[in-house]
Design an enzyme around this catalytic site. Structure first.
Site, PDB file in Angstrom:
ATOM      1  N   ARG A  29       0.834  -1.212   0.000  1.00  0.00           N
ATOM      2  CA  ARG A  29       0.000   0.000   0.000  1.00  0.00           C
ATOM      3  C   ARG A  29       0.855   1.243   0.000  1.00  0.00           C
ATOM      4  O   ARG A  29       0.335   2.355  -0.039  1.00  0.00           O
ATOM      5  CB  ARG A  29      -0.910   0.009   1.236  1.00  0.00           C
ATOM      6  CG  ARG A  29      -2.000  -1.031   1.209  1.00  0.00           C
ATOM      7  CD  ARG A  29      -3.141  -0.604   2.101  1.00  0.00           C
ATOM      8  NE  ARG A  29      -4.193  -1.612   2.144  1.00  0.00           N
ATOM      9  CZ  ARG A  29      -4.572  -2.248   3.250  1.00  0.00           C
ATOM     10  NH1 ARG A  29      -3.993  -1.969   4.407  1.00  0.00           N
ATOM     11  NH2 ARG A  29      -5.537  -3.133   3.209  1.00  0.00           N
ATOM     12  N   GLU A  41      -1.246  -8.648  -5.413  1.00  0.00           N
ATOM     13  CA  GLU A  41      -2.597  -9.157  -5.640  1.00  0.00           C
ATOM     14  C   GLU A  41      -2.596 -10.622  -6.052  1.00  0.00           C
ATOM     15  O   GLU A  41      -3.457 -11.397  -5.632  1.00  0.00           O
ATOM     16  CB  GLU A  41      -3.327  -8.309  -6.684  1.00  0.00           C
ATOM     17  CG  GLU A  41      -3.697  -6.903  -6.214  1.00  0.00           C
ATOM     18  CD  GLU A  41      -4.610  -6.914  -4.997  1.00  0.00           C
ATOM     19  OE1 GLU A  41      -5.330  -7.914  -4.794  1.00  0.00           O
ATOM     20  OE2 GLU A  41      -4.606  -5.930  -4.243  1.00  0.00           O
ATOM     21  N   GLN A  46      -6.785 -15.842  -2.541  1.00  0.00           N
ATOM     22  CA  GLN A  46      -7.123 -16.976  -1.669  1.00  0.00           C
ATOM     23  C   GLN A  46      -6.054 -17.240  -0.616  1.00  0.00           C
ATOM     24  O   GLN A  46      -5.815 -18.378  -0.213  1.00  0.00           O
ATOM     25  CB  GLN A  46      -7.326 -18.246  -2.512  1.00  0.00           C
ATOM     26  CG  GLN A  46      -8.491 -18.147  -3.453  1.00  0.00           C
ATOM     27  CD  GLN A  46      -9.800 -18.260  -2.733  1.00  0.00           C
ATOM     28  OE1 GLN A  46     -10.240 -19.343  -2.393  1.00  0.00           O
ATOM     29  NE2 GLN A  46     -10.447 -17.131  -2.494  1.00  0.00           N
ATOM     30  N   TYR A 124     -11.770  -9.235 -10.231  1.00  0.00           N
ATOM     31  CA  TYR A 124     -11.314  -8.598  -9.001  1.00  0.00           C
ATOM     32  C   TYR A 124      -9.913  -8.009  -9.149  1.00  0.00           C
ATOM     33  O   TYR A 124      -9.688  -6.820  -8.871  1.00  0.00           O
ATOM     34  CB  TYR A 124     -11.326  -9.582  -7.809  1.00  0.00           C
ATOM     35  CG  TYR A 124     -10.464  -9.015  -6.703  1.00  0.00           C
ATOM     36  CD1 TYR A 124     -10.909  -7.925  -5.968  1.00  0.00           C
ATOM     37  CD2 TYR A 124      -9.156  -9.486  -6.490  1.00  0.00           C
ATOM     38  CE1 TYR A 124     -10.100  -7.325  -5.016  1.00  0.00           C
ATOM     39  CE2 TYR A 124      -8.346  -8.890  -5.540  1.00  0.00           C
ATOM     40  CZ  TYR A 124      -8.821  -7.815  -4.809  1.00  0.00           C
ATOM     41  OH  TYR A 124      -8.013  -7.206  -3.899  1.00  0.00           O
ATOM     42  N   ASP A 142     -13.774  -8.496  -3.790  1.00  0.00           N
ATOM     43  CA  ASP A 142     -13.198  -9.774  -3.369  1.00  0.00           C
ATOM     44  C   ASP A 142     -14.088 -10.375  -2.282  1.00  0.00           C
ATOM     45  O   ASP A 142     -15.178  -9.875  -2.004  1.00  0.00           O
ATOM     46  CB  ASP A 142     -11.755  -9.578  -2.885  1.00  0.00           C
ATOM     47  CG  ASP A 142     -11.722  -8.920  -1.526  1.00  0.00           C
ATOM     48  OD1 ASP A 142     -12.726  -8.285  -1.147  1.00  0.00           O
ATOM     49  OD2 ASP A 142     -10.700  -9.032  -0.835  1.00  0.00           O
ATOM     50  N   CYS A 212     -26.366  -1.472   9.648  1.00  0.00           N
ATOM     51  CA  CYS A 212     -26.068  -2.827   9.151  1.00  0.00           C
ATOM     52  C   CYS A 212     -27.280  -3.745   9.264  1.00  0.00           C
ATOM     53  O   CYS A 212     -27.811  -3.987  10.355  1.00  0.00           O
ATOM     54  CB  CYS A 212     -24.895  -3.422   9.925  1.00  0.00           C
ATOM     55  SG  CYS A 212     -24.460  -5.100   9.388  1.00  0.00           S
TER      56      CYS A 212
END
Length: 358
Positions: A29, A41, A46, A124, A142, A212
């Site tokens: 980042r 990435e 996974q 993604y 994702d 939420c």
DNA sequence: GAGGCGTGGCT
DNA sequence: TAGCCAAGCCT
């Protein structure tokens, strides 16, 4: 798609505020370099951050630029990837590095649409790179984002079905802001990763619990909906560690099976456990070898678990007499300890080699 | 559309 | 323990 009561609740603003205070300072980042972002990435597909981080650092040290990766041998790339699993990621990544160098002068395309044409980049990953590196306003959805959206907005369709994906994509498209979409995507992902976690989320401290759906109806455990149930296939593997003068026979896996491109030993697969050397009397290669050597069982049984398979593994040690001439098929060869060190191997094989002192 | 593809952590 | 899950993609 966005419910009416979300009008004026400043969802994006509050999410971003949470992100700025709570996000982890992950290495990838700290850069806008599409190569580094792409690398991270692929590694993180996974895969948990804790497992992938050391690999990210290793790869960047060995291959600082896409040109270095493109110039590498696939075998070395797989060796560096060893232990991370889903090895097609490494093969595709290497392929794509070469394509980016050859077709794009070493520069990654700058839109998700172009990026998604590259091997190993789906919807993604392409969107993630496009938004993180180039600021394109595309939603990167994702597993974390599916979870966050399904819980907050109460989406109960199957996130793994095509219909479900469309519904999530439609909502995501409405949510993505034109201003700094990269940070928004990072925030959604990070929020799912450390606040809206899959199991036992701490909703009491959640800054979005007042809007939420899952919190209101106590449905955190039920959302997101994932319909697919995986069937675990049981397999019985009988491996032969064939040894002569301190060298071992290794074999590259080339089929459509697990561990493609990695090296293991001579293998006989059976439908039931085989426990005696006589059980291999149908196998000509082993029979011929036993005329020139001695077979002993490595007593420990291994159960190696993959997501879709459970491997029951027994190893046999065959010591070939020093002077015997061995005729090997083209796909097998003897390797020294030093040579084996540089071969990419499944964790199971690497573990066995260590346990027999190799 | 469904099945296949690794490894490790957690409960 | 056995099962679920993790920054998905390919065929």
């Amino acid at each position: 798609m966005i419910p009416d009561h979300f009008e004026g609740v400043h969802f994006n603003k509050r999410l971003k505020s949470w992100y700025l205070k709570n996000h982890r300072p992950l290495l990838w980042r700290q850069t806008n370099d599409p190569y580094k972002i792409w690398l991270s990435e692929i590694i993180l597909q996974q895969t948990r951050v804790a497992q992938g981080t050391p690999y990210y650092e290793k790869f960047l040290l060995h291959y600082p630029t896409v040109f270095d990766l493109a110039n590498a041998d696939e075998r070395d790339v797989l060796r560096l990837w060893q232990g991370l699993g889903y090895y097609s990621r490494a093969r595709n990544m290497h392929f794509t590095a070469r394509q980016v160098v050859k077709d794009f002068d070493g520069k990654f395309p700058s839109t998700a649409a172009q990026l998604s044409k590259l091997k190993g980049l789906g919807a993604y990953t392409a969107s993630a790179i496009a938004s993180f590196a180039y600021g394109e306003a595309v939603a990167a959805i994702d597993g974390n984002v599916y979870r966050v959206m399904s819980r907050i907005f109460g989406i109960q369709s199957d996130m793994l079905s095509n219909e479900g994906k469309k519904e999530f994509a439609t909502l995501a498209k409405e949510l993505i802001p034109a201003d700094d979409p990269g940070t928004y995507n990072q925030a959604m992902i990070e929020f799912g990763a450390i606040q809206c976690v899959p199991v036992s989320p701490n909703c009491i401290i959640c800054p979005l619990n007042d809007i939420c759906f899952a919190f209101e109806f106590g449905m955190q455990k039920e959302l997101p909906v994932k319909a697919k149930k995986l069937k675990v296939k049981h397999r019985f593997l009988n491996y032969f560690v064939i040894n002569q003068n301190g060298r071992i026979i290794m074999k590259e896996r080339t089929g459509k099976d697990i561990w493609k491109g990695l090296f293991d030993f001579y293998l006989i697969e059976s439908q039931t456990p085989l426990t005696s050397p006589e059980d291999f009397s149908e196998d000509k290669f082993i029979i011929n070898l036993l005329k020139k050597g001695i077979i002993t069982e490595i007593p420990e049984l291994y159960t190696h678990r993959l997501t879709h398979q459970r491997l029951n593994v027994r190893f046999w040690w065959i010591e070939i007499s020093e002077s015997a001439a061995i005729d090997l098929p083209a796909d097998m060869a003897f390797y020294t300890r030093d040579e084996i060190e540089f071969l990419p191997k499944p964790i199971l094989i690497d573990t066995l080699l260590k346990e027999v002192g190799f």
